[in-house]
Design a protein around this motif. Structure first.
Motif, PDB file in Angstrom:
ATOM      1  N   SER A   1       1.173  -0.652   0.210  1.00 49.52           N
ATOM      2  CA  SER A   1      -0.362  -0.277   0.272  1.00 49.52           C
ATOM      3  C   SER A   1       0.876   1.353  -0.512  1.00 49.52           C
ATOM      4  CB  SER A   1      -0.758   0.144   0.924  1.00 49.52           C
ATOM      5  OG  SER A   1      -1.448  -1.084   1.097  1.00 49.52           O
ATOM      6  N   LEU A   2       0.753   1.876  -1.444  1.00 50.72           N
ATOM      7  CA  LEU A   2       2.383   2.716  -1.469  1.00 50.72           C
ATOM      8  C   LEU A   2       1.141   4.570  -0.501  1.00 50.72           C
ATOM      9  CD1 LEU A   2       2.916   2.854  -5.148  1.00 50.72           C
ATOM     10  CD2 LEU A   2       4.439   2.270  -3.442  1.00 50.72           C
ATOM     11  N   THR A   3       1.986   4.252   0.659  1.00 46.84           N
ATOM     12  CA  THR A   3       1.351   5.482   1.803  1.00 46.84           C
ATOM     13  C   THR A   3       1.676   7.141   0.758  1.00 46.84           C
ATOM     14  OG1 THR A   3       3.050   4.902   2.623  1.00 46.84           O
ATOM     15  CG2 THR A   3       0.469   4.650   2.755  1.00 46.84           C
ATOM     16  N   VAL A   4       3.097   7.027   0.662  1.00 48.81           N
ATOM     17  CA  VAL A   4       4.027   8.423  -0.116  1.00 48.81           C
ATOM     18  C   VAL A   4       4.680   7.835  -1.343  1.00 48.81           C
ATOM     19  CG1 VAL A   4       6.156   7.500   1.302  1.00 48.81           C
ATOM     20  CG2 VAL A   4       5.603   9.978   1.288  1.00 48.81           C
ATOM     21  N   GLY A   5       4.379   9.040  -1.957  1.00 47.50           N
ATOM     22  CA  GLY A   5       5.154   8.909  -3.703  1.00 47.50           C
ATOM     23  C   GLY A   5       4.768  10.359  -4.743  1.00 47.50           C
ATOM     24  N   PRO A   6       5.158  10.701  -5.469  1.00 42.82           N
ATOM     25  CA  PRO A   6       4.058  11.146  -6.540  1.00 42.82           C
ATOM     26  C   PRO A   6       3.031  11.272  -6.588  1.00 42.82           C
ATOM     27  CG  PRO A   6       7.668  10.327  -7.064  1.00 42.82           C
ATOM     28  CD  PRO A   6       6.015   9.319  -5.958  1.00 42.82           C
ATOM     29  N   GLU A   7       2.281  10.257  -7.185  1.00 40.67           N
ATOM     30  CA  GLU A   7       1.215   9.679  -7.394  1.00 40.67           C
ATOM     31  C   GLU A   7       0.154   9.586  -6.292  1.00 40.67           C
ATOM     32  OE1 GLU A   7       3.337   5.907  -6.728  1.00 40.67           O
ATOM     33  OE2 GLU A   7       3.758   7.480  -7.804  1.00 40.67           O
ATOM     34  N   VAL A   8       0.735   9.493  -5.153  1.00 39.37           N
ATOM     35  CA  VAL A   8       0.006   9.624  -4.086  1.00 39.37           C
ATOM     36  C   VAL A   8      -0.103  10.782  -3.437  1.00 39.37           C
ATOM     37  CG1 VAL A   8      -0.720   8.762  -1.519  1.00 39.37           C
ATOM     38  CG2 VAL A   8       0.578   7.162  -3.074  1.00 39.37           C
ATOM     39  N   ASN A   9       0.682  11.510  -3.014  1.00 38.13           N
ATOM     40  CA  ASN A   9       0.462  13.409  -2.557  1.00 38.13           C
ATOM     41  C   ASN A   9       2.663  14.312  -2.699  1.00 38.13           C
ATOM     42  OD1 ASN A   9       2.900  11.435  -0.957  1.00 38.13           O
ATOM     43  ND2 ASN A   9       1.413  11.390   0.506  1.00 38.13           N
ATOM     44  N   GLY A  10       2.474  13.559  -3.942  1.00 37.98           N
ATOM     45  CA  GLY A  10       3.517  14.373  -4.782  1.00 37.98           C
ATOM     46  C   GLY A  10       4.782  14.793  -4.497  1.00 37.98           C
ATOM     47  N   ALA A  11       5.745  13.701  -3.240  1.00 39.77           N
ATOM     48  CA  ALA A  11       6.661  13.336  -3.166  1.00 39.77           C
ATOM     49  C   ALA A  11       7.768  13.736  -4.450  1.00 39.77           C
ATOM     50  CB  ALA A  11       6.763  12.110  -1.920  1.00 39.77           C
ATOM     51  N   LYS A  12       8.674  14.088  -4.505  1.00 37.79           N
ATOM     52  CA  LYS A  12       9.507  14.072  -5.278  1.00 37.79           C
ATOM     53  C   LYS A  12      10.656  13.718  -5.382  1.00 37.79           C
ATOM     54  CE  LYS A  12       8.558  19.599  -6.117  1.00 37.79           C
ATOM     55  NZ  LYS A  12       7.841  19.363  -6.625  1.00 37.79           N
ATOM     56  N   HIS A  13      11.280  12.898  -4.121  1.00 35.63           N
ATOM     57  CA  HIS A  13      12.496  12.233  -3.783  1.00 35.63           C
ATOM     58  C   HIS A  13      12.304  10.569  -3.782  1.00 35.63           C
ATOM     59  CE1 HIS A  13      13.803  15.997  -4.780  1.00 35.63           C
ATOM     60  NE2 HIS A  13      13.382  16.997  -3.786  1.00 35.63           N
ATOM     61  N   PHE A  14      11.230  10.746  -2.793  1.00 34.95           N
ATOM     62  CA  PHE A  14      11.378   8.907  -3.035  1.00 34.95           C
ATOM     63  C   PHE A  14      10.178   8.600  -2.623  1.00 34.95           C
ATOM     64  CE2 PHE A  14      10.969  11.467   1.430  1.00 34.95           C
ATOM     65  CZ  PHE A  14       9.591  11.249   1.581  1.00 34.95           C
ATOM     66  N   SER A  15       9.771   7.406  -2.429  1.00 33.41           N
ATOM     67  CA  SER A  15       8.142   6.179  -2.167  1.00 33.41           C
ATOM     68  C   SER A  15       8.905   5.348  -1.071  1.00 33.41           C
ATOM     69  CB  SER A  15       7.564   6.273  -3.701  1.00 33.41           C
ATOM     70  OG  SER A  15       8.940   5.046  -4.070  1.00 33.41           O
ATOM     71  N   GLY A  16       7.590   5.408  -0.676  1.00 34.32           N
ATOM     72  CA  GLY A  16       7.024   4.332   0.449  1.00 34.32           C
ATOM     73  C   GLY A  16       5.869   3.818   0.675  1.00 34.32           C
ATOM     74  N   GLY A  17       5.878   2.713   1.856  1.00 32.93           N
ATOM     75  CA  GLY A  17       4.122   2.284   1.894  1.00 32.93           C
ATOM     76  C   GLY A  17       4.731   1.137   2.884  1.00 32.93           C
ATOM     77  N   VAL A  18       3.103   0.463   3.082  1.00 34.12           N
ATOM     78  CA  VAL A  18       3.229  -0.526   3.870  1.00 34.12           C
ATOM     79  C   VAL A  18       3.586  -1.797   2.707  1.00 34.12           C
ATOM     80  CG1 VAL A  18       2.008  -1.958   5.954  1.00 34.12           C
ATOM     81  CG2 VAL A  18       2.650   0.741   5.842  1.00 34.12           C
ATOM     82  N   VAL A  19       3.789  -3.074   3.744  1.00 34.60           N
ATOM     83  CA  VAL A  19       4.110  -4.523   3.478  1.00 34.60           C
ATOM     84  C   VAL A  19       3.334  -5.241   3.535  1.00 34.60           C
ATOM     85  CG1 VAL A  19       4.962  -5.999   1.480  1.00 34.60           C
ATOM     86  CG2 VAL A  19       5.912  -3.924   1.307  1.00 34.60           C
ATOM     87  N   ASP A  20       2.536  -6.185   3.698  1.00 35.07           N
ATOM     88  CA  ASP A  20       1.596  -6.869   4.051  1.00 35.07           C
ATOM     89  C   ASP A  20       2.563  -8.133   3.640  1.00 35.07           C
ATOM     90  OD1 ASP A  20       0.608  -5.635   6.401  1.00 35.07           O
ATOM     91  OD2 ASP A  20      -0.573  -4.267   4.745  1.00 35.07           O
ATOM     92  N   LEU A  21       2.584  -9.186   4.726  1.00 39.29           N
ATOM     93  CA  LEU A  21       3.336 -10.490   4.558  1.00 39.29           C
ATOM     94  C   LEU A  21       2.811 -11.607   4.634  1.00 39.29           C
ATOM     95  CD1 LEU A  21       6.592  -9.904   3.312  1.00 39.29           C
ATOM     96  CD2 LEU A  21       5.543 -10.351   1.855  1.00 39.29           C
ATOM     97  N   PRO A  22       1.811 -12.554   4.308  1.00 34.82           N
ATOM     98  CA  PRO A  22       0.826 -13.383   5.347  1.00 34.82           C
ATOM     99  C   PRO A  22       2.073 -14.705   5.299  1.00 34.82           C
ATOM    100  CG  PRO A  22      -0.303 -13.358   3.209  1.00 34.82           C
ATOM    101  CD  PRO A  22       1.096 -12.245   2.681  1.00 34.82           C
ATOM    102  N   PRO A  23       1.606 -15.503   6.863  1.00 39.01           N
ATOM    103  CA  PRO A  23       2.104 -16.158   7.143  1.00 39.01           C
ATOM    104  C   PRO A  23       3.121 -17.234   5.397  1.00 39.01           C
ATOM    105  CG  PRO A  23       1.076 -16.154   8.508  1.00 39.01           C
ATOM    106  CD  PRO A  23       0.764 -15.713   7.874  1.00 39.01           C
ATOM    107  N   GLY A  24       4.644 -17.055   6.214  1.00 33.77           N
ATOM    108  CA  GLY A  24       5.321 -18.489   4.876  1.00 33.77           C
ATOM    109  C   GLY A  24       5.724 -18.169   3.883  1.00 33.77           C
TER     110      GLY A  24
END
Length: 138
Positions: free
Chosen positions: A25-48
């Motif tokens: 789930s991208l919570t920061v980035g150019p397409e989300v909120n205009g961040a210019k130098h990086f992007s990021g978000g939350v990764v959810d990995l089920p067991p295994g």
């Protein structure tokens, strides 16, 4: 920025990138909120589950373990894999273009926060065969 709502984003507020191995789930980035130098978000990995060995040409990445436990592999500058057990509070730095992989080795969900610099590597995920959009709120 004229919309202060885009300064505070929860993972459920945005469409997620779904895969057989988990969700981003991208919570920061150019397409989300205009961040210019990086992007990021939350990764959810089920067991295994986890993402296989890959790299991001021209970009660095930070992986911060929020919850859960797993195995993180990062190759060194000679292509030798270094594997460590990681858990809550661990920060993993992936230098530019280095191959890496993450596996949730526990029986509980694993949650990560990832940052890419510069922004952009996450958009390539849309080309993966198991990519699908998970609508916000789901």
């Amino acid at each position: 920025m004229s919309d202060p709502g885009k300064l505070f984003v929860y993972p459920g507020d945005v469409d997620g990138f779904g895969f057989d191995w988990g969700r981003l789930s991208l919570t920061v980035g150019p397409e989300v909120n205009g961040a210019k130098h990086f992007s990021g978000g939350v990764v959810d990995l089920p067991p295994g589950q986890g993402h296989s060995r890959h790299n991001h040409p021209g970009a660095e990445e930070i992986i911060f373990v929020i919850s859960g436990n797993g195995e993180q592999m990062i190759e060194d500058e000679h292509g030798n894999p270094h594997v460590r057990q990681v858990g809550p509070g661990c920060t993993c730095f992936i230098p530019e273009s280095r191959f890496h992989s993450t596996l949730n080795t526990s029986s509980a969900p694993m949650q990560l926060f990832v940052v890419y610099s510069p922004a952009g590597p996450e958009l390539g995920l849309r080309e993966l065969p198991d990519f699908r959009i998970i609508p916000a709120g789901n």
